[in-house]
Write a protein that holds these residues in place. Structure first.
Motif, PDB file in Angstrom:
ATOM      1  N   ASP A 111       0.851  -1.083   0.446  1.00  0.00           N
ATOM      2  CA  ASP A 111      -0.223  -0.059   0.335  1.00  0.00           C
ATOM      3  C   ASP A 111       0.739   1.092  -0.070  1.00  0.00           C
ATOM      4  OD1 ASP A 111      -2.420  -1.347   0.118  1.00  0.00           O
ATOM      5  OD2 ASP A 111      -2.446  -1.042   2.131  1.00  0.00           O
ATOM      6  N   GLN A 112       1.902   1.020  -0.150  1.00  0.00           N
ATOM      7  CA  GLN A 112       2.672   2.689   0.765  1.00  0.00           C
ATOM      8  C   GLN A 112       3.345   2.197  -1.211  1.00  0.00           C
ATOM      9  OE1 GLN A 112       3.547   4.126   2.830  1.00  0.00           O
ATOM     10  NE2 GLN A 112       1.431   2.847   3.797  1.00  0.00           N
ATOM     11  N   ALA A 113       3.449   1.807  -1.843  1.00  0.00           N
ATOM     12  CA  ALA A 113       3.952   1.362  -3.454  1.00  0.00           C
ATOM     13  C   ALA A 113       4.281   3.188  -4.079  1.00  0.00           C
ATOM     14  CB  ALA A 113       2.902   1.254  -4.659  1.00  0.00           C
ATOM     15  N   LEU A 114       2.953   4.310  -3.539  1.00  0.00           N
ATOM     16  CA  LEU A 114       3.237   5.891  -4.496  1.00  0.00           C
ATOM     17  C   LEU A 114       4.045   6.477  -3.908  1.00  0.00           C
ATOM     18  CD1 LEU A 114      -0.629   6.362  -6.362  1.00  0.00           C
ATOM     19  CD2 LEU A 114       1.501   5.978  -7.378  1.00  0.00           C
ATOM     20  N   LEU A 115       3.723   6.748  -2.370  1.00  0.00           N
ATOM     21  CA  LEU A 115       4.610   7.067  -0.507  1.00  0.00           C
ATOM     22  C   LEU A 115       6.125   6.645  -1.517  1.00  0.00           C
ATOM     23  CD1 LEU A 115       4.471   8.529   1.185  1.00  0.00           C
ATOM     24  CD2 LEU A 115       4.300   6.889   2.468  1.00  0.00           C
ATOM     25  N   ARG A 116       6.598   5.388  -1.844  1.00  0.00           N
ATOM     26  CA  ARG A 116       8.056   5.158  -1.790  1.00  0.00           C
ATOM     27  C   ARG A 116       8.021   5.582  -3.170  1.00  0.00           C
ATOM     28  NH1 ARG A 116       9.435   0.948   1.199  1.00  0.00           N
ATOM     29  NH2 ARG A 116       8.288   0.748   2.860  1.00  0.00           N
ATOM     30  N   VAL A 117       7.700   5.351  -3.786  1.00  0.00           N
ATOM     31  CA  VAL A 117       7.975   5.851  -6.137  1.00  0.00           C
ATOM     32  C   VAL A 117       8.034   7.259  -5.464  1.00  0.00           C
ATOM     33  CG1 VAL A 117       7.139   6.656  -7.818  1.00  0.00           C
ATOM     34  CG2 VAL A 117       6.841   4.072  -6.822  1.00  0.00           C
ATOM     35  N   LYS A 118       7.144   8.291  -4.749  1.00  0.00           N
ATOM     36  CA  LYS A 118       7.254   9.629  -5.154  1.00  0.00           C
ATOM     37  C   LYS A 118       8.527  10.011  -4.055  1.00  0.00           C
ATOM     38  CE  LYS A 118       2.529  10.106  -6.143  1.00  0.00           C
ATOM     39  NZ  LYS A 118       1.593  10.996  -5.485  1.00  0.00           N
ATOM     40  N   GLU A 119       8.678   9.372  -2.865  1.00  0.00           N
ATOM     41  CA  GLU A 119       9.634   9.833  -2.174  1.00  0.00           C
ATOM     42  C   GLU A 119      11.347   9.771  -2.618  1.00  0.00           C
ATOM     43  OE1 GLU A 119       8.165   8.776   2.361  1.00  0.00           O
ATOM     44  OE2 GLU A 119       9.276   6.965   1.263  1.00  0.00           O
ATOM     45  N   ASN A 120      11.430   8.915  -3.250  1.00  0.00           N
ATOM     46  CA  ASN A 120      12.730   8.213  -3.950  1.00  0.00           C
ATOM     47  C   ASN A 120      12.627   7.554  -4.826  1.00  0.00           C
ATOM     48  OD1 ASN A 120      15.127   7.951  -4.815  1.00  0.00           O
ATOM     49  ND2 ASN A 120      16.449   7.136  -2.710  1.00  0.00           N
ATOM     50  N   PRO A 121      11.968   7.951  -6.310  1.00  0.00           N
ATOM     51  CA  PRO A 121      12.260   6.961  -7.651  1.00  0.00           C
ATOM     52  C   PRO A 121      13.284   6.375  -7.286  1.00  0.00           C
ATOM     53  CG  PRO A 121      12.475   9.065  -7.770  1.00  0.00           C
ATOM     54  CD  PRO A 121      12.262   9.765  -6.381  1.00  0.00           C
ATOM     55  N   TYR A 122      14.839   6.537  -7.344  1.00  0.00           N
ATOM     56  CA  TYR A 122      15.751   5.771  -7.016  1.00  0.00           C
ATOM     57  C   TYR A 122      15.843   4.582  -6.414  1.00  0.00           C
ATOM     58  CZ  TYR A 122      17.641  10.027 -10.162  1.00  0.00           C
ATOM     59  OH  TYR A 122      17.526  11.435 -10.517  1.00  0.00           O
ATOM     60  N   ARG A 123      15.202   4.532  -5.320  1.00  0.00           N
ATOM     61  CA  ARG A 123      14.659   3.715  -4.426  1.00  0.00           C
ATOM     62  C   ARG A 123      13.928   1.965  -5.896  1.00  0.00           C
ATOM     63  NH1 ARG A 123      17.663   2.361  -0.756  1.00  0.00           N
ATOM     64  NH2 ARG A 123      16.092   0.262  -0.445  1.00  0.00           N
ATOM     65  N   LEU A 124      13.908   2.252  -7.236  1.00  0.00           N
ATOM     66  CA  LEU A 124      13.348   1.254  -7.941  1.00  0.00           C
ATOM     67  C   LEU A 124      14.426   0.784  -8.250  1.00  0.00           C
ATOM     68  CD1 LEU A 124      10.681   3.081  -9.828  1.00  0.00           C
ATOM     69  CD2 LEU A 124      10.294   1.439  -7.832  1.00  0.00           C
ATOM     70  N   ALA A 125      15.347   1.232  -8.645  1.00  0.00           N
ATOM     71  CA  ALA A 125      16.297   0.847  -9.284  1.00  0.00           C
ATOM     72  C   ALA A 125      17.122  -0.410  -8.281  1.00  0.00           C
ATOM     73  CB  ALA A 125      17.233   1.481 -10.353  1.00  0.00           C
ATOM     74  N   LEU A 126      17.105  -0.684  -6.957  1.00  0.00           N
ATOM     75  CA  LEU A 126      17.291  -1.178  -6.017  1.00  0.00           C
ATOM     76  C   LEU A 126      16.465  -1.962  -5.663  1.00  0.00           C
ATOM     77  CD1 LEU A 126      19.435   1.262  -3.637  1.00  0.00           C
ATOM     78  CD2 LEU A 126      20.452   0.304  -5.348  1.00  0.00           C
ATOM     79  N   ASP A 127      15.413  -1.582  -5.504  1.00  0.00           N
ATOM     80  CA  ASP A 127      14.312  -2.563  -5.086  1.00  0.00           C
ATOM     81  C   ASP A 127      13.624  -3.280  -5.803  1.00  0.00           C
ATOM     82  OD1 ASP A 127      15.511  -1.950  -2.383  1.00  0.00           O
ATOM     83  OD2 ASP A 127      13.441  -0.281  -1.939  1.00  0.00           O
ATOM     84  N   ILE A 128      13.208  -2.937  -7.255  1.00  0.00           N
ATOM     85  CA  ILE A 128      12.893  -3.816  -7.857  1.00  0.00           C
ATOM     86  C   ILE A 128      13.139  -4.758  -9.269  1.00  0.00           C
ATOM     87  CG2 ILE A 128      10.354  -3.678  -9.823  1.00  0.00           C
ATOM     88  CD1 ILE A 128       9.489  -2.766  -6.450  1.00  0.00           C
ATOM     89  N   GLN A 129      13.254  -5.841  -9.584  1.00  0.00           N
ATOM     90  CA  GLN A 129      13.899  -6.260 -10.515  1.00  0.00           C
ATOM     91  C   GLN A 129      12.905  -6.300 -11.753  1.00  0.00           C
ATOM     92  OE1 GLN A 129      16.184  -9.562 -10.428  1.00  0.00           O
ATOM     93  NE2 GLN A 129      15.894  -9.527 -13.040  1.00  0.00           N
ATOM     94  N   GLY A 130      14.171  -6.131 -12.547  1.00  0.00           N
ATOM     95  CA  GLY A 130      13.559  -5.436 -14.152  1.00  0.00           C
ATOM     96  C   GLY A 130      13.911  -3.931 -14.346  1.00  0.00           C
ATOM     97  N   ILE A 131      13.793  -3.013 -13.175  1.00  0.00           N
ATOM     98  CA  ILE A 131      13.901  -1.247 -13.466  1.00  0.00           C
ATOM     99  C   ILE A 131      15.752  -1.071 -12.862  1.00  0.00           C
ATOM    100  CG2 ILE A 131      13.124   0.831 -12.655  1.00  0.00           C
ATOM    101  CD1 ILE A 131      10.377  -0.525 -11.752  1.00  0.00           C
ATOM    102  N   GLY A 132      16.169  -0.906 -14.292  1.00  0.00           N
ATOM    103  CA  GLY A 132      17.105  -0.252 -13.455  1.00  0.00           C
ATOM    104  C   GLY A 132      17.429   1.193 -13.095  1.00  0.00           C
ATOM    105  N   PHE A 133      18.913   1.585 -13.336  1.00  0.00           N
ATOM    106  CA  PHE A 133      18.495   2.884 -13.279  1.00  0.00           C
ATOM    107  C   PHE A 133      18.088   3.978 -13.968  1.00  0.00           C
ATOM    108  CE2 PHE A 133      21.102   7.212 -13.499  1.00  0.00           C
ATOM    109  CZ  PHE A 133      20.668   7.150 -13.011  1.00  0.00           C
TER     110      PHE A 133
END
Length: 732
Positions: free
Chosen positions: A179-201
């Motif tokens: 449920d925190q997905a949108l909040l996390r993305v807005k806080e620091n979109p660069y976390r996606l590259a570290l946390d999500i398989q298939g999303i790079g920098f």
């Protein structure tokens, strides 16, 4: 595409999606067949939509165009999706697999029972579904969870689309952050590259910039330098010089050297990078490591030191006198070199046994095990992959596990249960295919070995190094810290195999033994003038000649190993061609992440999935589909593993694989294409690794120049690590 000007006009269109002719989940481009109320025939609509399902209603604005090849189409500049409101569209929507737990039969049942109220029932009164036959508590939970996920994924997708970024990974974002997905993305979109398989920098960076993150922000610079170092690690390195890191980061981020150096220093302060002074060509230069690789290298040294401080449990054994007994037990007379190898291994606390095929590594391991078992010792056997562990078990008659299973990986904590305070219960640990072990896995392994235990690493150091970072086996051997047994003598039985003879010739930089005309052998070199000729010959050989002449099953017993991913001789192209010839009638078929999967297909796992206990390089076969659950069941060596449709980015077709992915595996028959289009990959250890994967038959199809170049091109492995230097200090 050529448009007739008189056909172009601004217009609007609305209707229900009957079929999805094409959809690219990465960029959203789609070709749809749409039922429009004012037209009798289905209308072709081309546009962009990142999450799309048959049965949905669309409203779009754009232009009517005429394409010479495909005829009249509606080119949608804006395409809005609306969940269907009529029962026919609702049934099609639910039957498409968009909601886990609902397939065609369940969709029909729901529509017959609830009609146009079905969406409201699922969302507001799901307990009513329990009144229907075939729907119990478990399936109800699956349906409601799937419905909730679908709604949340759409919310995420709308957000991503509003920032001009398309992705097929919205569900993974939701799965990771909940449920925190949108909040996390807005806080620091660069976390996606570290946390999500298939999303790079680069994907995360594009999103961040669209969200308004300044190009010269320190947040972006820090994420960029960390990513630059990770890219070096993806090439096998554990450490990189400041000069290279700065250059790589400037190219990636397009900011000043001063900003990059500031970001690097901030990452060091934050503990995200480790700085080390390294002697490089008579000068000292600062190098950087990611913390986990630094910890792993230092940890391997520390635990080697701990193990070497203790004697073996069988230190008083008279090995020389026991050798005749071993020979009698195994029925194999050991050569002088093999006897010395057994003596050295039994007397040493940590031993490396290395050598090519046919030199007796298995014979030596079995002889050692016979001796150690006389001491009522607890013996543990393991290997990096399931296939390698299975082969080790078959060769020794003892149980062998994958290293991950041995160390009891816990998906919940993403760590191993077996470690220094909860060590393995073993007196001897034997590890096969040790060349495949990267620095992180070796660290976790040695950390779990008790101080009284002995360790034997068995592997071929001349093969390709591990897929993951490091060059562990080579570093250990070159450090002179532990006993190393090098086997070079090819034994009589093995010497009759041209696979083995040619493997050793390749390893020594010598040209292949050519076949005599009409000769029956296990190794064939077939020459071709061009990539197109290689491609044509390969398809004929795999689908017709080998199955007819040798009786091998073309799907389960023949493996194509190619150096690269791209090109007509690359993995993707060969897989599509081989699938079309070897499994043309496999049903049902689904299209996901750029691949088409069908029952009977051979597939390969591309990442480690600890929850499923399926690891990078494992090969399986699609057994059947569970349409209501939107799952594919894949058979991995007799074990059925379920994959949701949204997890299929973890697997690819495996009629052809890269040589790198074949490490640790053996196949009855191997076919290897080598072309000058593989120029950058033509290296001795690559072709050596490919040839040694073949157990009964190897067919090398290539341009003579490419084969010669591969054999003669001995490039010493230049992976940058510090493990050898750390172990050298231990030896001193």
């Amino acid at each position: 595409m050529s448009d007739s000007p008189h056909e172009e006009r601004s217009s609007t269109l609305h209707g229900s999606i009957e079929r999805i002719t094409f959809h690219n989940p990465e960029n959203g481009f789609c070709v749809l067949k749409v039922k429009v109320p004012t037209k009798e025939e289905l209308v072709v609509v081309v546009g962009n939509a990142h999450l799309i399902t048959p049965g949905e209603y669309i409203e779009c604005s754009g232009q009517w165009i005429y394409d010479r090849q495909f005829g009249q189409q509606f080119k949608a500049e804006e395409l809005k999706l609306i969940p269907p409101t009529h029962v026919e569209g609702m049934e099609k929507y639910l039957a498409s697999g968009v909601v886990k737990g609902i397939g065609p039969s369940t969709a029909k049942l729901l529509i017959e029972s609830f009609g146009s109220d079905v969406f409201q029932i699922i969302e507001k009164a799901p307990q009513k579904l329990l009144e229907l036959p075939g729907i119990g508590a478990k399936k109800l939970e699956m349906i409601t969870t799937g419905w909730d996920e679908q709604m949340r994924v759409r919310e995420i997708m709308v957000f991503l689309q509003s920032h001009g970024l398309g992705t097929a990974r919205a569900l993974r974002i939701y799965k990771t952050y909940g449920d925190q997905a949108l909040l996390r993305v807005k806080e620091n979109p660069y976390r996606l590259a570290l946390d999500i398989q298939g999303i790079g920098f680069k994907t995360a960076d594009e999103l961040a910039l669209k969200m308004g993150v300044p190009r010269d922000s320190i947040q972006r610079a820090q994420a960029g330098v960390r990513h630059a170092l990770q890219e070096c690690c993806a090439q096998g390195h554990c450490i990189v010089s400041q000069k290279n890191l700065v250059q790589h980061s400037i190219k990636l981020l397009e900011i000043s050297e001063e900003q990059v150096n500031h970001a690097i220093s901030q990452e060091v302060v934050a503990g995200n990078l480790i700085a080390e002074e390294v002697d490089d060509h008579d000068a000292r230069e600062t190098h950087y490591m990611l913390p986990n690789f630094y910890q792993a290298e230092c940890g391997i040294k520390l635990h080697f030191q701990r193990l070497l401080c203790e004697k073996t449990r069988w230190a008083d054994m008279d090995v020389e006198s026991a050798l005749p007994w071993v020979e009698n037990r195994t029925g194999i007379a050991l050569s002088d070199s093999q006897k010395q190898a057994v003596i050295s291994a039994v007397k040493s606390k940590i031993t490396v046994i290395t050598g090519g095929p046919g030199v007796g590594k298995t014979t030596i391991v079995n002889s050692i095990l016979q001796l150690i078992r006389t001491k009522s010792a607890s013996i543990t056997l393991c290997a990096p992959t399931g296939r390698a562990a299975k082969r080790l078990s078959e060769a020794t008659g003892l149980e062998a596990k994958t290293i991950h299973r041995l160390l009891e990986y816990d998906p919940g904590t993403r760590d191993f249960k077996r470690e220094i305070v909860n060590p393995l219960e073993a007196d001897l640990v034997v590890v096969d295919e040790a060349s495949m072990i990267d620095v992180l896995l070796m660290y976790h392994l040695v950390k779990a070995i008790p101080s009284t235990c002995s360790l034997i690493l068995v592997g071929d150091v001349d093969q390709l190094p591990s897929v993951g970072p490091g060059n562990v086996l080579a570093d250990i051997i070159q450090s002179n810290t532990v006993k190393v047994v090098r086997l070079t003598e090819i034994f009589r039985q093995a010497a009759s195999s041209k696979i083995i003879l040619n493997s050793h010739r390749i390893n020594q930089g010598e040209m292949l033994i050519e076949n005599q005309e009409g000769e029956e052998t296990d190794f064939y070199s077939i020459y071709a003038e061009s990539s197109a000729e290689i491609h044509a010959k390969l398809l004929t050989i795999v689908t017709q000649r080998i199955p007819t002449r040798f009786g091998f099953d073309p799907i389960r017993q023949i493996q194509v190993l190619t150096p690269m991913h791209r090109g007509d001789l690359g993995v993707r192209g060969l897989n599509q061609d081989l699938q079309a010839r070897l499994n043309p009638s496999g049903e049902p078929r689904i299209h996901r992440f750029g691949w088409t999967f069908a029952c009977g297909d051979k597939v390969l796992q591309t990442i480690n999935n600890y929850e499923k206990e399926v690891f990078n390089g494992d090969i399986g076969y699609i057994s059947h589909f569970k349409l209501d659950e939107q799952e594919i069941m894949i058979d991995f060596d007799g074990r059925l593993v379920a994959y949701r449709y949204d997890e299929l980015d973890e697997i690819v077709l495996a009629y052809a694989t890269t040589i790198h992915k074949s490490q640790g595996s053996e196949y009855p028959a191997v076919v290897i294409p080598l072309s000058m289009q593989h120029y950058t990959m033509l290296q001795r250890n690559l072709i050596y690794t490919a040839v040694t994967r073949g157990k009964k038959l190897v067919v090398l199809i290539g341009q003579q120049k490419a084969i010669t170049m591969a054999i003669q091109n001995y490039t010493a492995n230049q992976r940058l690590t510090r493990l050898r230097e750390r172990l050298l200090k231990l030896a001193e």
